[in-house]
Design a protein around this motif. Sequence first.
Motif, PDB file in Angstrom:
ATOM      1  N   ASP A   1      52.234  33.920  44.026  1.00  0.00           N
ATOM      2  CA  ASP A   1      53.630  34.241  44.291  1.00  0.00           C
ATOM      3  C   ASP A   1      54.562  33.462  43.359  1.00  0.00           C
ATOM      4  N   ARG A   2      54.114  32.338  42.880  1.00  0.00           N
ATOM      5  CA  ARG A   2      54.941  31.510  41.986  1.00  0.00           C
ATOM      6  C   ARG A   2      54.831  31.936  40.531  1.00  0.00           C
ATOM      7  N   GLY A   3      53.857  32.768  40.227  1.00  0.00           N
ATOM      8  CA  GLY A   3      53.641  33.175  38.843  1.00  0.00           C
ATOM      9  C   GLY A   3      52.771  32.178  38.104  1.00  0.00           C
ATOM     10  N   GLY A   4      52.129  32.639  37.035  1.00  0.00           N
ATOM     11  CA  GLY A   4      51.323  31.754  36.193  1.00  0.00           C
ATOM     12  C   GLY A   4      50.043  31.280  36.839  1.00  0.00           C
ATOM     13  N   VAL A   5      49.482  32.066  37.765  1.00  0.00           N
ATOM     14  CA  VAL A   5      48.333  31.577  38.518  1.00  0.00           C
ATOM     15  C   VAL A   5      47.095  31.406  37.648  1.00  0.00           C
ATOM     16  N   ILE A   6      46.931  32.246  36.611  1.00  0.00           N
ATOM     17  CA  ILE A   6      45.768  32.082  35.727  1.00  0.00           C
ATOM     18  C   ILE A   6      45.845  30.729  35.029  1.00  0.00           C
TER      19      ILE A   6
ATOM     20  N   SER B   1      44.077  45.025  43.888  1.00  0.00           N
ATOM     21  CA  SER B   1      43.204  45.487  42.800  1.00  0.00           C
ATOM     22  C   SER B   1      43.884  45.360  41.437  1.00  0.00           C
ATOM     23  N   LEU B   2      45.208  45.249  41.447  1.00  0.00           N
ATOM     24  CA  LEU B   2      45.924  45.078  40.185  1.00  0.00           C
ATOM     25  C   LEU B   2      45.605  43.744  39.521  1.00  0.00           C
ATOM     26  N   PHE B   3      45.002  42.825  40.300  1.00  0.00           N
ATOM     27  CA  PHE B   3      44.676  41.520  39.730  1.00  0.00           C
ATOM     28  C   PHE B   3      43.177  41.397  39.438  1.00  0.00           C
ATOM     29  N   ASP B   4      42.451  42.514  39.434  1.00  0.00           N
ATOM     30  CA  ASP B   4      41.016  42.451  39.159  1.00  0.00           C
ATOM     31  C   ASP B   4      40.729  41.812  37.803  1.00  0.00           C
ATOM     32  N   GLU B   5      41.487  42.185  36.792  1.00  0.00           N
ATOM     33  CA  GLU B   5      41.251  41.622  35.457  1.00  0.00           C
ATOM     34  C   GLU B   5      41.591  40.133  35.439  1.00  0.00           C
ATOM     35  N   GLY B   6      42.590  39.748  36.216  1.00  0.00           N
ATOM     36  CA  GLY B   6      42.934  38.334  36.290  1.00  0.00           C
ATOM     37  C   GLY B   6      41.811  37.527  36.908  1.00  0.00           C
ATOM     38  N   MET B   7      41.196  38.059  37.968  1.00  0.00           N
ATOM     39  CA  MET B   7      40.069  37.361  38.602  1.00  0.00           C
ATOM     40  C   MET B   7      38.915  37.207  37.616  1.00  0.00           C
ATOM     41  N   THR B   8      38.665  38.269  36.849  1.00  0.00           N
ATOM     42  CA  THR B   8      37.590  38.209  35.852  1.00  0.00           C
ATOM     43  C   THR B   8      37.903  37.170  34.783  1.00  0.00           C
ATOM     44  N   ALA B   9      39.153  37.120  34.344  1.00  0.00           N
ATOM     45  CA  ALA B   9      39.547  36.165  33.307  1.00  0.00           C
ATOM     46  C   ALA B   9      39.340  34.727  33.778  1.00  0.00           C
TER      47      ALA B   9
ATOM     48  N   GLY C   1      43.995  25.911  33.752  1.00  0.00           N
ATOM     49  CA  GLY C   1      44.523  24.628  33.314  1.00  0.00           C
ATOM     50  C   GLY C   1      43.943  23.471  34.109  1.00  0.00           C
ATOM     51  N   THR C   2      43.746  23.684  35.412  1.00  0.00           N
ATOM     52  CA  THR C   2      43.109  22.644  36.228  1.00  0.00           C
ATOM     53  C   THR C   2      41.705  22.374  35.724  1.00  0.00           C
ATOM     54  N   ASP C   3      40.970  23.436  35.448  1.00  0.00           N
ATOM     55  CA  ASP C   3      39.618  23.279  34.913  1.00  0.00           C
ATOM     56  C   ASP C   3      39.643  22.486  33.601  1.00  0.00           C
ATOM     57  N   ALA C   4      40.662  22.723  32.787  1.00  0.00           N
ATOM     58  CA  ALA C   4      40.723  22.088  31.464  1.00  0.00           C
ATOM     59  C   ALA C   4      40.972  20.585  31.536  1.00  0.00           C
TER      60      ALA C   4
END
Length: 487
Positions: free
Chosen positions: A167-172, A203-211, A177-180
């Motif tokens: 909801d805040r944006g930038g979740v990827i 489902s619109l975030f399927d590609e985001g989950m994969t990324a 970034g946490t992993d990094a």
Amino acid sequence: MAKSIMLQGAGSNVGKSILMAGLCRAYSRRGLAVRPFKPQNMSNNAAVTADGGEIGRAQALQARACGAAPLVDMNPVLLKPETDTGAQVVVRGQRRATVKARDYGKMKGQLLPEVLASFHRLAQTCDLVLVEGAGSPAEINLRAGDIANMGFAEAANVPVVLIGDIDRGGVIAQLVGTDAVLSEADRARIKGFAINKFRGDPSLFDEGMTAIATRTGWVPLGVVPWFSDAWKLPAEDVMDITSSKGKGLKIAVPRLSRIANFDDLDPLAAEPNVEVVIVQEGAPLPGDADLILIPGSKSTIADLAHFRAQGWDIDLAAHLRRGGHVLGICGGYQMLGRWIHDPDGIEGPAGSVEGLGHLDVETTMKPAKTLALTAAIDISSGATVSGYEIHIGETTGPDCANGWLQVNGALHGAQSPNQRVRGCYLHGLFASDAFRHTSLARLGGTPGVSDYEASVDETLDRLADHLEACLDLDALLAMADDGHKGA
């Protein structure tokens, strides 16, 4: 020893506490004995436990979701901010010290053995311990001596699931970034991730989950759609309180700078014919309020000065001249009196401060803190009320002879001769349906919630259903199993 899994956030306020409550209810409904655990919490919204201490209000709600009584071991370290740079440190439910933030950084490592002892005691009583982190493990500047996130997870050998707030944006970027920034050992402890607060078609975030999965190697557990009924659960932050707008009675609540134990507002906010207005600093108390409710405070004397600095003392006097009603609970009760005496300098320089003067009582601060689960009777209606006390200070004076509650046969609280100004130390009054209904009717309102406690449990069940539908709870439980085998 129980299985365990820890939810950590990619940032603050990602919704961990609500997710924890839902998971507690979901796994409990599967027949598991589940217990919540938060090594370190920072909150002035506390609950009194069955074993005579205090823990964060969120952990009390999570315990309720498990069908268990809240215990001090569920939140062994509770930080209660008293100033912008210092906090009271509560360890296993009892006040240990008041320290500056810098000094706590040196102290927290010494608390780890007590935190681990609480965790292991809890784990011996159940099948699954769900652990909640605080803030974010990405705050690597706080990693040394950490007891809230990866420091605890490492010491207790608990696997971690990371939660992101879309909801805040930038979740990827939050998760990748946490992993990094984490160390190799801390990265390896994270087994999976989930995305919270999604609005629209997940489902619109399927590609985001994969990324995210591709870049981190973590197992995707699902996307949690926005849970629109979250406002019906007791709020951890006063700004999360939501109520009907412009309907029926208006109850104005000044947001004190150290507002504490404001769960009194939750049952009122749940009423469809009541509007609870949280008045921010710089804004006047609304002239059309039916009731001004002054809530609890972690620092009564400082918040009294804050109250006056906003001009709320003038607004309050005008409200009473118009025939309005006022209720002060705990710190708010103390403020309504003629004087607050602090001879030992518990809240600052020793001395006395003049109160608002709407009740003929005086309060003397004393070092011992009152922590009690209390049953009372509302004298005017005969309604039975169950609540809790959590305060320092004793209040006496002529208006106490007009006490409007009865506790163990003795009068409790105080009220003005015209009965339009009341105060008491008992939190949780409005969760009693009979008392709430009588109070709203006294103000000319119409109650609409017949069973508040049942509505909370119904909401917890809907939340559990919500998570069962969108998260892979079997995979999450399997991760807990894997972590236990490595212990």
